[in-house]
Design an enzyme around this catalytic site. Structure first.
Site, PDB file in Angstrom:
ATOM      1  N   HIS A  74     -39.841  16.904  47.118  1.00 58.36           N
ATOM      2  CA  HIS A  74     -39.192  17.899  45.969  1.00 58.36           C
ATOM      3  C   HIS A  74     -40.281  17.446  44.613  1.00 58.36           C
ATOM      4  CE1 HIS A  74     -36.536  18.752  49.279  1.00 58.36           C
ATOM      5  NE2 HIS A  74     -36.792  19.903  48.872  1.00 58.36           N
TER       6      HIS A  74
ATOM      7  N   CYS B 117     -33.264  18.105  48.861  1.00 59.69           N
ATOM      8  CA  CYS B 117     -32.833  17.646  50.309  1.00 59.69           C
ATOM      9  C   CYS B 117     -31.147  17.565  50.532  1.00 59.69           C
ATOM     10  CB  CYS B 117     -33.121  16.197  50.381  1.00 59.69           C
ATOM     11  SG  CYS B 117     -34.943  16.041  50.239  1.00 59.69           S
TER      12      CYS B 117
ATOM     13  N   LYS C 200     -44.842  28.492  47.143  1.00 64.34           N
ATOM     14  CA  LYS C 200     -44.713  29.775  46.130  1.00 64.34           C
ATOM     15  C   LYS C 200     -45.557  29.657  45.083  1.00 64.34           C
ATOM     16  CE  LYS C 200     -40.447  31.997  47.470  1.00 64.34           C
ATOM     17  NZ  LYS C 200     -39.148  31.781  47.025  1.00 64.34           N
TER      18      LYS C 200
ATOM     19  N   CYS D 123     -30.540  14.336  45.747  1.00 63.70           N
ATOM     20  CA  CYS D 123     -31.648  15.204  45.479  1.00 63.70           C
ATOM     21  C   CYS D 123     -31.055  16.547  45.958  1.00 63.70           C
ATOM     22  CB  CYS D 123     -32.740  14.856  46.432  1.00 63.70           C
ATOM     23  SG  CYS D 123     -33.868  16.171  46.472  1.00 63.70           S
TER      24      CYS D 123
ATOM     25  N   LYS E 153     -50.056  21.640  50.778  1.00 63.44           N
ATOM     26  CA  LYS E 153     -48.841  22.241  51.188  1.00 63.44           C
ATOM     27  C   LYS E 153     -48.698  23.522  50.789  1.00 63.44           C
ATOM     28  CE  LYS E 153     -44.069  20.249  51.680  1.00 63.44           C
ATOM     29  NZ  LYS E 153     -43.185  19.299  51.339  1.00 63.44           N
TER      30      LYS E 153
ATOM     31  N   HIS F 256     -41.623  31.742  56.678  1.00 68.00           N
ATOM     32  CA  HIS F 256     -43.104  32.048  56.295  1.00 68.00           C
ATOM     33  C   HIS F 256     -43.867  31.313  57.508  1.00 68.00           C
ATOM     34  CE1 HIS F 256     -42.939  27.544  55.772  1.00 68.00           C
ATOM     35  NE2 HIS F 256     -41.966  27.619  54.747  1.00 68.00           N
TER      36      HIS F 256
ATOM     37  N   CYS G 175     -38.236  12.293  44.333  1.00 70.86           N
ATOM     38  CA  CYS G 175     -38.035  12.731  45.796  1.00 70.86           C
ATOM     39  C   CYS G 175     -39.365  13.035  46.133  1.00 70.86           C
ATOM     40  CB  CYS G 175     -37.107  13.848  45.967  1.00 70.86           C
ATOM     41  SG  CYS G 175     -37.192  14.468  47.470  1.00 70.86           S
TER      42      CYS G 175
ATOM     43  N   HIS H 171     -41.899  28.232  59.522  1.00 71.63           N
ATOM     44  CA  HIS H 171     -40.858  28.834  60.360  1.00 71.63           C
ATOM     45  C   HIS H 171     -41.301  29.462  61.747  1.00 71.63           C
ATOM     46  CE1 HIS H 171     -39.143  29.054  56.200  1.00 71.63           C
ATOM     47  NE2 HIS H 171     -38.645  27.967  56.720  1.00 71.63           N
TER      48      HIS H 171
HETATM   49  N1  MSP Z   1     -31.757  23.829  57.549  1.00 73.14           N
HETATM   50  C1  MSP Z   1     -32.523  22.865  57.679  1.00 73.14           C
HETATM   51  C2  MSP Z   1     -32.663  22.546  59.160  1.00 73.14           C
HETATM   52  C3  MSP Z   1     -31.241  22.113  59.959  1.00 73.14           C
HETATM   53  S1  MSP Z   1     -31.396  21.945  61.501  1.00 73.14           S
HETATM   54  C4  MSP Z   1     -29.812  21.246  62.054  1.00 73.14           C
HETATM   55  C5  MSP Z   1     -33.976  22.935  57.110  1.00 73.14           C
HETATM   56  N2  MSP Z   1     -34.424  24.377  57.205  1.00 73.14           N
HETATM   57  S2  MSP Z   1     -35.755  24.711  56.597  1.00 73.14           S
HETATM   58  O1  MSP Z   1     -35.485  26.162  56.607  1.00 73.14           O
HETATM   59  O2  MSP Z   1     -36.392  23.837  55.756  1.00 73.14           O
HETATM   60  O3  MSP Z   1     -36.819  24.492  57.814  1.00 73.14           O
HETATM   61  C6  MSP Z   1     -37.630  23.247  58.297  1.00 73.14           C
HETATM   62  C7  MSP Z   1     -38.234  23.440  59.509  1.00 73.14           C
HETATM   63  O4  MSP Z   1     -39.022  24.718  59.171  1.00 73.14           O
HETATM   64  C8  MSP Z   1     -39.346  22.356  59.730  1.00 73.14           C
HETATM   65  O5  MSP Z   1     -38.584  21.418  60.299  1.00 73.14           O
HETATM   66  C9  MSP Z   1     -40.219  23.105  60.677  1.00 73.14           C
HETATM   67  O6  MSP Z   1     -39.742  23.318  61.794  1.00 73.14           O
HETATM   68  C10 MSP Z   1     -40.356  24.671  59.942  1.00 73.14           C
HETATM   69  N3  MSP Z   1     -41.476  24.435  58.935  1.00 73.14           N
HETATM   70  C11 MSP Z   1     -41.177  24.629  57.368  1.00 73.14           C
HETATM   71  N4  MSP Z   1     -42.352  24.806  56.853  1.00 73.14           N
HETATM   72  C12 MSP Z   1     -43.312  23.931  57.679  1.00 73.14           C
HETATM   73  C13 MSP Z   1     -44.648  23.752  57.773  1.00 73.14           C
HETATM   74  N5  MSP Z   1     -45.663  24.075  56.748  1.00 73.14           N
HETATM   75  N6  MSP Z   1     -45.525  23.753  58.934  1.00 73.14           N
HETATM   76  C14 MSP Z   1     -44.857  23.519  59.973  1.00 73.14           C
HETATM   77  N7  MSP Z   1     -43.441  23.836  60.102  1.00 73.14           N
HETATM   78  C15 MSP Z   1     -42.578  23.770  59.072  1.00 73.14           C
HETATM   79  O7  MSP Z   1     -34.542  21.870  57.198  1.00 73.14           O
END
Ligand code: MSP
Length: 660
Positions: free
Chosen positions: A146, A129, A299, A126, A296, A18, A143, A21
Site C-alpha cells: 500500500h 492490509c 485507480k 496497516c 500494477k 475489475h 507497507c 477479480h
Molecule cells: N477479502 C480478501 C480475501 C479474503 S479470502 C478469505 C481480499 N479481497 S480482494 O478483493 O482484495 O481480492 C484479492 C484477490 O482478487 C486476489 O487474491 C486475486 O484473486 C484477485 N485480484 C485482485 N487484483 C488482481 C490482479 N491485478 N491480478 C490478478 N488477480 C488479482 O484480498
C-alpha cells in the site's frame, strides 16, 4: 463418488470488480466446468468479504451505512458473475447469520482448546492490509503493497497461538508436495516458516475502535479480526459442522488465490484448521498479477481494465481463452488489447477457426453436408490418432494441475497437427481423383477430432465450444466424460447434418477496434512514423535477396543499432491491386494501430498462407510508395533455392518485441 470443491477469495466490497477479480473467478469457473466434464460432482464457491475497517471508511466516505454499502456492492459482484455466466454453486457473504454462527463456534472451539489468549500488543498496523505487519515485511518503513507507513498501535487483544503450529505446518508442506502450487510459492512459505519464529496472530479488534465485525463469543468488548472471520467462509458456506455439503466436499477442497494473499492462506488458514480439528485443504493454487504495461492496475493511474468492456468488445469466449492462455499460472502477465487481438487472430481465427470452417465447407462440398461413413482407425491415420490421444491426455493432466496455458498449448498441437493433416491429405485432390473412400476417412477423422477438441474447450470457452458442437450436429447428443474421449475413436454418426459454414472465430481488426473505442490504458508506446515520401520508389521489393558473393562494406555497430527491427504479426493480407508480385499486408508491431506494409511476396505466398504469421519487420525504414500504395516498413525474408522463407522467431514472442 468422485468430487471436487473449488473456492475463490471472497472479494472486498469497498470497490468495484475489475480484471483481477474477474480472472480468478473465470479461472475457478473453468476449473469447475472442467471437473464436471471429467465426471466429478463439483462445488464452486465464491462470495464477498464484508467486515473490517475498510468497509466502515468506504461507507463514511459514501455517506451511507456499512450494511447499505455491503448490500449494494455485494450485489454488483453477483451481477457481474451472472453476466459472465459463472456457474458457482454457492455464494457466501460474511454478514450472513450462518457465517457469523460458524465463526463464533470455531472461535469458541479454538479458545476452549487453549489456543487463544489475551495479551498486550503494540505493532505496525496497516489499514490497507487490515493486519499488523512484522518489521521484516516493511520496506523503507512502508507497507510494500500500500506504500503507506503503518500506524504504531498498542492495545490489549486476543491472540491465536499460531507459533505452536509452525513446525507442524512446515512438516505438512514438505510431506505433501503440491500443497501450495506452483512450487515457487511453496518455497516462499517454507522460507517464511524456517526463517524465524512465527508470531502469534492478533485475532480481535476492541469495539472502542471497530464495531463492524463479528463479536467474540468469549468477550463482548471485542469483534473478530477480519481475516480470521473471512477465511472461515470456506467452511461456513458448506454448513460446517453437520452440513451434507461439508461432509461431501471439505475433504476435496482446493483454493484459488493470487500471490497477494499467500500468507493468510498458506500460514493463518492451515494453522487455524489444525487448531480447530479440521483437515487442511488439498491444494492452494496461487496465480500472479495482471499488470497493464508492466504496472500494477490502480485507480489513480487510470489503468484499471474493466472486464465487462473487454468481454462485450471481443466476446466472452475469446476473452476467457485469452486470459487462460496468456498468463503462465503463477507468474505475472501484462494485459493489452494488442496481445488479446494477436492471440485471437493467431490461435482462434487462424489455427482453430480456419480448420473448423474449411472442414465444414469441405463436408458440405464433398458429402452434401452430412458426416461421411469413413473408416477412422486406418494405418494412415495412426500418427494423427496418436497425436490426438497425447494432446488430450496432456491437456487433461495439465488442466487439473492448473497449468492452463500449457494445457491449451497441448490442445493446439492437435489443432495445428490437423491443419497439417488437411494440407498433406489434400481432400480436394482425393475428390478430384475420385478416391472417395480415402476422402471419407479424412473428413470423418477431421469431424471426429474437431468434436473432441470442442468438448475439451467447453470449460474454457463454453459458448463458442457449444456453438462448434451444434454446428457439428451434436447439440442434443449425449456427452460422456472427457476421460472417455481418450479411449474411444467414435465418429460423428454417419449421416449427421453438419453446418455448411462457420464463422465462430472471426478475425479482429485491431485498428478498427482501437479507433472505435481507444482503451485509455493502452498509451502509445511509440508514435507512428510520419509519411515522408518524396518520390515513388521504382523497382525495390520489400524482401530482397542478397547473393552470398555480393561484397558489402562493413558497418559500425552504432549503424546497426539505428535499425528498428521488431517482431510483427500479419493481421491481414491481400493482393496489391496494381502489381502481381506485391501483397498488401496489415502488420501489428505492438503499436496502437497496425502498419500497412507492401511486400514482394505474392509469388511465394498466398494471402491466406501469410495471415497470422509472425514476421520480422524493419520498422524505421522511411515510408515509400510501391505502385501507389504506401509501405510503412519492410518484412524480412530469405530467398531459398525453392522460393522464399520468412524470418520468424523460433519460439513464442510478443508482437512489438525488439530484435537485437
Ligand atoms: N477479502 C480478501 C480475501 C479474503 S479470502 C478469505 C481480499 N479481497 S480482494 O478483493 O482484495 O481480492 C484479492 C484477490 O482478487 C486476489 O487474491 C486475486 O484473486 C484477485 N485480484 C485482485 N487484483 C488482481 C490482479 N491485478 N491480478 C490478478 N488477480 C488479482 O484480498
Amino acid at each position: 463418488m468422485d468430487r471436487f470443491y473449488i473456492t475463490t477469495p471472497i472479494y472486498y466490497v469497498n470497490g468495484s470488480p475489475h480484471l483481477g477479480h474477474a480472472y480468478t473467478t473465470l479461472v475457478a469457473d473453468s476449473l469447475a466446468r472442467f471437473h464436471r466434464a471429467m465426471g466429478q460432482e463439483t462445488f464452486f464457491l465464491t462470495g464477498t468479504d464484508e467486515h473490517g475497517d475498510k468497509i466502515v471508511q468506504a461507507a463514511d466516505k459514501a455517506g451511507t451505512t456499512p450494511q447499505a454499502l455491503v448490500d449494494a456492492n455485494s450485489a454488483a459482484f453477483r451481477d457481474l458473475w451472472k453476466r459472465f455466466g459463472i456457474t458457482n454453486t454457492g455464494f457466501v457473504r460474511t454478514t450472513e447469520e450462518r457465517h457469523k454462527r460458524c465463526v463464533q463456534a470455531i472461535l469458541q472451539k479454538v479458545f476452549d482448546a487453549g489456543d487463544i489468549y489475551h495479551g498486550e500488543y503494540s505493532g505496525h498496523y496497516c489499514f490497507g492490509c487490515e493486519r499488523f505487519l512484522t518489521d521484516k515485511e516493511l520496506v523503507d518503513g512502508k507497507c510494500p503493497d500500500h506504500q503507506i507507513a503503518p500506524e504504531l498501535i498498542s492495545e490489549k487483544n486476543y491472540f491465536f497461538r499460531m507459533s505452536k503450529y509452525q513446525g507442524w505446518l512446515a512438516e505438512h508442506i514438505k510431506a505433501n508436495p503440491g500443497f501450495i502450487r506452483p512450487q515457487r510459492y511453496e518455497a516462499e512459505v517454507l522460507s517464511m516458516l524456517e526463517g524465524g519464529v512465527l508470531e502469534d496472530l492478533c485475532i480481535s479488534r476492541p469495539k472502542s475502535r471497530l464495531t463492524w465485525g463479528i463479536e467474540l463469543p468469549f468477550d463482548t468488548d471485542y469483534v473478530c479480526y477480519v481475516w480470521f472471520d473471512a477465511l472461515l467462509n470456506y467452511v461456513s458456506a458448506l454448513g460446517w459442522p453437520e452440513g451434507e455439503d461439508y461432509r461431501a466436499f471439505w475433504p476435496v477442497v482446493e483454493h484459488l488465490v493470487a500471490k497477494d494473499i499467500l500468507k493468510p492462506h498458506a500460514v493463518f488458514w492451515p494453522t487455524m484448521l489444525k487448531s480447530a480439528g479440521l483437515t487442511p485443504y488439498r491444494h492452494l493454487n496461487v496465480h500472479g498479477y495482471w499488470l497493464v504495461r508492466d504496472t500494477k492496475m490502480s485507480k489513480s493511474l487510470g489503468n484499471v481494465v474493466d472486464p465487462l468492456t473487454m468481454a462485450d468488445k471481443y466476446g466472452l469466449s475469446a476473452f476467457r481463452y485469452f486470459l487462460l492462455r496468456e498468463m503462465q499460472f503463477g507468474s505475472d502477465a501484462s494485459f493489452s488489447e494488442e496481445a488479446l487481438v494477436g492471440r485471437l487472430n493467431a490461435d482462434l481465427a487462424n489455427d482453430l477457426g480456419n480448420l473448423f470452417s474449411r472442414t465444414l465447407t469441405m463436408t458440405s462440398k464433398y458429402f452434401q453436408g452430412q458426416a461421411p461413413d469413413g473408416q477412422v482407425e486406418t494405418r494412415d491415420n495412426s500418427e494423427i490418432l496418436e497425436l490426438a490421444r497425447t494432446a488430450m491426455e496432456n491437456y487433461q493432466a495439465q488442466f487439473a494441475e492448473c497449468v492452463f496455458s500449457r494445457a491449451l498449448e497441448s490442445l493446439w498441437e492437435l489443432v495445428r497437427g490437423l491443419n497439417k493433416y488437411v494440407d498433406s491429405r489434400a481432400p480436394w485432390t482425393l475428390a478430384k481423383e475420385g478416391r472417395t473412400e480415402e476422402l471419407a476417412t479424412v473428413m470423418a477423422t477431421l469431424l471426429m477430432l474437431l468434436r473432441k477438441i470442442a468438448l475439451h474447450l467447453v470449460p474454457v470457452m463454453p459458448e463458442a465450444a457449444d456453438e462448434m458442437l451444434a454446428q457439428l450436429g451434436q447439440a442434443n447428443a449425449g456427452r460422456g466424460t472427457l476421460k472417455d474421449e481418450l479411449c474411444s475413436w467414435t465418429r460423428i454418426e454417419p449421416g449427421t447434418e453438419i453446418a455448411a459454414k462457420s464463422n465462430i472465430f472471426p478475425r479482429v481488426d485491431l485498428a478498427a477496434e482501437m479507433a472505435a473505442a481507444p482503451a485509455k490504458s493502452e498509451a502509445a508506446s511509440k508514435p507512428k512514423a510520419k509519411p515522408q515520401v518524396k518520390g515513388e520508389a521504382k523497382k525495390e521489393q520489400a524482401a530482397k535477396a542478397v547473393s552470398a558473393s555480393e561484397e558489402l562494406a562493413e558497418v559500425e555497430f552504432q549503424d546497426f543499432q539505428k535499425l528498428d527491427l521488431r517482431v510483427g504479426m500479419v493481421l491481414d493480407a491481400m493482393p496489391h491491386p496494381d502489381a502481381d508480385r506485391l501483397l498488401k499486408l496489415t502488420v501489428d508491431i505492438g503499436e496502437p494501430a497496425p502498419r500497412q506494409i507492401v511486400a514482394g511476396l505474392a509469388e511465394f505466398f498466398t494471402p491466406e498462407q501469410i495471415k497470422g504469421r509472425l514476421v520480422t519487420v524493419l520498422a524505421n525504414l522511411k515510408p515509400r510508395k510501391l505502385r501507389g500504395l504506401e509501405s510503412q516498413g519492410m518484412v524480412l525474408a530469405v530467398r531459398t533455392d525453392s522460393g522464399m522463407e520468412l524470418l520468424t522467431p523460433s519460439g513464442e514472442v510478443k508482437t512489438g518485441s525488439k530484435v537485437s
